[in-house]
Design an enzyme around this catalytic site. Structure first.
Site, PDB file in Angstrom:
ATOM      1  NE  ARG A  16       7.304   5.181   5.172  1.00  0.00           N
ATOM      2  CZ  ARG A  16       6.864   4.042   5.706  1.00  0.00           C
ATOM      3  NH1 ARG A  16       6.455   3.888   7.046  1.00  0.00           N
ATOM      4  NH2 ARG A  16       6.753   3.168   4.831  1.00  0.00           N
ATOM      5  CE  LYS A  58       2.083   3.071   6.271  1.00  0.00           C
ATOM      6  NZ  LYS A  58       2.801   2.906   7.538  1.00  0.00           N
ATOM      7  CG  ASP A  96       7.886  -6.462   7.750  1.00  0.00           C
ATOM      8  OD1 ASP A  96       8.049  -7.394   8.745  1.00  0.00           O
ATOM      9  OD2 ASP A  96       6.676  -6.009   7.600  1.00  0.00           O
ATOM     10  CG  ASN A  97       7.066  -3.225  10.291  1.00  0.00           C
ATOM     11  OD1 ASN A  97       7.006  -2.714   8.824  1.00  0.00           O
ATOM     12  ND2 ASN A  97       6.253  -3.739  10.994  1.00  0.00           N
ATOM     13  CG  ASP A 115      -7.761  -1.274   1.487  1.00  0.00           C
ATOM     14  OD1 ASP A 115      -6.587  -1.346   1.803  1.00  0.00           O
ATOM     15  OD2 ASP A 115      -8.731  -0.943   1.845  1.00  0.00           O
ATOM     16  N   GLY A 116      -4.529  -1.625  -0.562  1.00  0.00           N
ATOM     17  CA  GLY A 116      -3.676  -0.589  -0.675  1.00  0.00           C
ATOM     18  C   GLY A 116      -3.907   0.560  -0.317  1.00  0.00           C
ATOM     19  NE  ARG A 121      10.511  -1.704   3.745  1.00  0.00           N
ATOM     20  CZ  ARG A 121       9.375  -1.219   4.558  1.00  0.00           C
ATOM     21  NH1 ARG A 121       8.863  -1.624   5.532  1.00  0.00           N
ATOM     22  NH2 ARG A 121       8.813   0.033   3.899  1.00  0.00           N
ATOM     23  NE  ARG A 134       0.087  -0.419   4.714  1.00  0.00           N
ATOM     24  CZ  ARG A 134       0.071  -0.435   5.949  1.00  0.00           C
ATOM     25  NH1 ARG A 134      -0.661   0.151   6.329  1.00  0.00           N
ATOM     26  NH2 ARG A 134       0.786  -1.275   6.734  1.00  0.00           N
TER      27      ARG A 134
HETATM   28  P1  AMP Z   1       2.689  -3.667   8.195  1.00  0.00           P
HETATM   29  O1  AMP Z   1       1.835  -4.280   9.162  1.00  0.00           O
HETATM   30  O2  AMP Z   1       2.353  -2.296   8.036  1.00  0.00           O
HETATM   31  O3  AMP Z   1       4.258  -3.532   8.672  1.00  0.00           O
HETATM   32  O4  AMP Z   1       2.458  -4.251   6.750  1.00  0.00           O
HETATM   33  C1  AMP Z   1       2.801  -5.733   6.604  1.00  0.00           C
HETATM   34  C2  AMP Z   1       2.645  -6.154   5.356  1.00  0.00           C
HETATM   35  O5  AMP Z   1       1.366  -5.830   4.948  1.00  0.00           O
HETATM   36  C3  AMP Z   1       3.490  -5.184   4.095  1.00  0.00           C
HETATM   37  O6  AMP Z   1       3.775  -6.033   3.101  1.00  0.00           O
HETATM   38  C4  AMP Z   1       2.240  -4.163   3.797  1.00  0.00           C
HETATM   39  O7  AMP Z   1       2.264  -3.664   2.642  1.00  0.00           O
HETATM   40  C5  AMP Z   1       1.154  -5.037   3.781  1.00  0.00           C
HETATM   41  N1  AMP Z   1      -0.150  -4.187   3.976  1.00  0.00           N
HETATM   42  C6  AMP Z   1      -0.803  -3.772   5.228  1.00  0.00           C
HETATM   43  N2  AMP Z   1      -1.933  -3.270   5.132  1.00  0.00           N
HETATM   44  C7  AMP Z   1      -2.336  -3.068   3.614  1.00  0.00           C
HETATM   45  C8  AMP Z   1      -3.371  -2.889   2.839  1.00  0.00           C
HETATM   46  N3  AMP Z   1      -4.375  -2.127   3.315  1.00  0.00           N
HETATM   47  N4  AMP Z   1      -3.035  -3.200   1.320  1.00  0.00           N
HETATM   48  C9  AMP Z   1      -2.239  -3.953   0.735  1.00  0.00           C
HETATM   49  N5  AMP Z   1      -1.124  -4.105   1.642  1.00  0.00           N
HETATM   50  C10 AMP Z   1      -1.290  -3.976   3.094  1.00  0.00           C
HETATM   51 MG    MG Z   2       5.550  -2.263   7.875  1.00  0.00          MG
END
Ligand code: AMP
Ligand code: MG
Length: 465
Positions: A171, A107, A243-244, A119-120, A178, A87
């Site tokens: 951002r 973002k 990944d974070n 949904d991105g 990462r 997203r």
């Molecule tokens: P995060 O929990 O923010 O670190 O996200 C973990 C993974 O989930 C990453 O690859 C994000 O891009 C993906 N992700 C989180 N929310 C969405 C969303 N609403 N649509 C698509 N990908 C998502």
């Molecule tokens: Mg993340």
């Protein structure tokens, strides 16, 4: 006109997918970070007018090469070989007037080839939370990604709570590379791209390093300082998945993060962190765990395996002493004492605070400005500690420069988000102003430094983005 220089997009195939942000129906600027725009060499007046189309993802400016970056990651200990920007879209890189390179990323800008079932999109709540908290961290000198702008999209985003107003965050980061970026290639045994990524990172962030082992050392050292900074503010990241964790050492991904009100080392906010994996006191251990994953990725590039494993293990273990030294320095400075020499005194205070659930920020601000005693129920215990501390002649003026009067308190963030959703950005602006000047006392900001009452306290946060 923005001058882009997109070094990541010049990497070979396999590092990213070319994609474009998905347009939104009626973009409206919610907040613009003029100071940051100027620091990047961008024109705030342009960003606030014609630039809104770019910040919303409706227009891709000349020179941008929008991509979604590939990465993998351990999430709560379980490995996902393919995550990636689901997203977010990296518009490109800009070189600031001082020569520093920064990523500009949108973002919440729509689906990408990495979206899986998502949904991105993002809704206004997490976008404003990230804006506020990352800018607070920057104001406190903590390495962090920054927020350049928040845009309301005019579209609804559907989450558990129902339809919510959508938003896009711009951002800014030294890079979005990462630990999980390395894992993406390591798990595929793609040694060539692993080497290309390593060269790119050394070139871009750690030019003083001449090989992967030195890179590992440097990343370990930077993370040790970043995590010590978090601890000294009572900050809980909440989702320290690999990944974070940014290779640059910047704090990244402000999903379910929060600052503690009442102090307790086991504090957890994130609704999905049911085991307390990422509790406040766990953060240094979790950083080591992540760095061990990073080290594992680099081993194939480090020559003969047995020797490589030994060297990488040693490098990861250097986190302990580096972190400990940084922690003692931070908490020593908070009390204006030599932390290394008076560790027991620091720990005695923290123990008292935990036993009495004293407010983390108010205790330290109170020690600098007066009033800390009021934060304790057992005043005799506090007085005994205080006498021992006073015997060391701490300098309160120095303490006032490191102990903030304010943190973005959870209940205030939620209140500001609620108002923003209802169309009133005033509470958010006030909170942002007050939090980005965390040492400045002002009568009209005094409500923002009080601790929540037990009915006001917000104890749960959600990824919900
Ligand atoms: P995060 O929990 O923010 O670190 O996200 C973990 C993974 O989930 C990453 O690859 C994000 O891009 C993906 N992700 C989180 N929310 C969405 C969303 N609403 N649509 C698509 N990908 C998502
Ligand atoms: Mg993340």
């Amino acid at each position: 006109m923005i001058h882009f220089d997109n070094s990541y997009a010049r990497l070979p195939q396999g590092f990213f997918a070319r994609t474009r942000p998905t347009p939104v129906s009626s973009p409206r600027l919610l907040v613009l970070n003029e100071t940051l725009a100027e620091r990047l060499g961008l024109d705030p007046a342009h960003l606030a007018s014609d630039g809104v189309e770019m910040l919303a993802g409706n227009a891709v400016p000349d020179g941008a090469e929008p991509i979604a970056q590939a990465y993998a990651g351990h999430q709560f200990g379980g490995f996902s070989p393919q995550l990636g920007d689901g997203r977010a879209v990296l518009l490109g890189e800009v070189i600031a007037p001082d020569g520093q390179r920064f990523d500009l990323q949108l973002k919440g800008s729509g689906k990408t080839p990495f979206s899986r079932r998502g949904d991105g999109r993002a809704w206004m709540g997490p976008v404003l939370r990230e804006y506020l908290v990352s800018e607070y961290m920057a104001a406190m000198g903590v390495p962090t990604t920054r927020a350049l702008a928040a845009i309301a999209t005019g579209d609804l985003v559907f989450r558990e709570q129902g339809g919510l107003p959508g938003a896009v965050l711009t951002r800014v980061a030294a890079s979005h590379i990462r630990v999980g970026t390395f894992q993406y290639f390591a798990v595929r045994d793609d040694i060539e791209r692993l080497r290309q990524l390593t060269d790119h990172v050394i070139d871009r962030h750690y030019p003083q390093c001449k090989d992967p082992l030195e890179l590992l050392d440097a990343v370990v050292a930077r993370q040790a300082r970043t995590i010590a900074d978090w601890m000294a503010l009572g900050f809980i990241h909440g989702v320290m998945n690999t990944d974070n964790m940014a290779i640059s050492g910047e704090t990244i991904d402000y999903g379910p993060c929060a600052f503690m009100d009442a102090y307790h080392p086991d504090t957890v906010f994130s609704s999905i962190d049911t085991q307390g994996r990422y509790a406040w006191a766990q953060q240094p251990q979790m950083a080591v765990w992540n760095l061990a994953q990073f080290a594992t990725c680099l081993i194939p590039l480090m020559g003969e395996e047995e020797a490589a494993v030994e060297a990488a293990t040693k490098a990861v273990h250097r986190f302990g002493p580096l972190y400990q030294a940084a922690w003692l320095e931070r908490f020593g400075a908070k009390l204006s004492i030599d932390g290394a020499q008076h560790q027991a005194l620091i720990e005695r205070l923290l123990t008292l605070m935990a036993q009495q659930r004293a407010d983390f920020t108010r205790v330290f601000a109170g020690l600098a400005h007066g009033g800390a005693r009021d934060e304790f129920i057992d005043r005799d215990a506090f007085d005994a500690w205080h006498a021992d501390w006073q015997a060391l002649s701490p300098d309160m003026a120095l303490m006032a420069r490191v102990n903030p009067l304010r943190i973005p308190r959870n209940h205030r963030i939620e209140g500001a988000i609620e108002s923003a959703v209802a169309g009133d950005m005033q509470p958010f602006r006030k909170l942002l102003d007050a939090c980005t000047r965390p040492f400045e006392a002002r009568a009209d900001w005094s409500d923002l430094s009080t601790a929540p009452t037990s009915s006001e306290a917000v104890r749960r946060t959600f990824c919900g983005t």
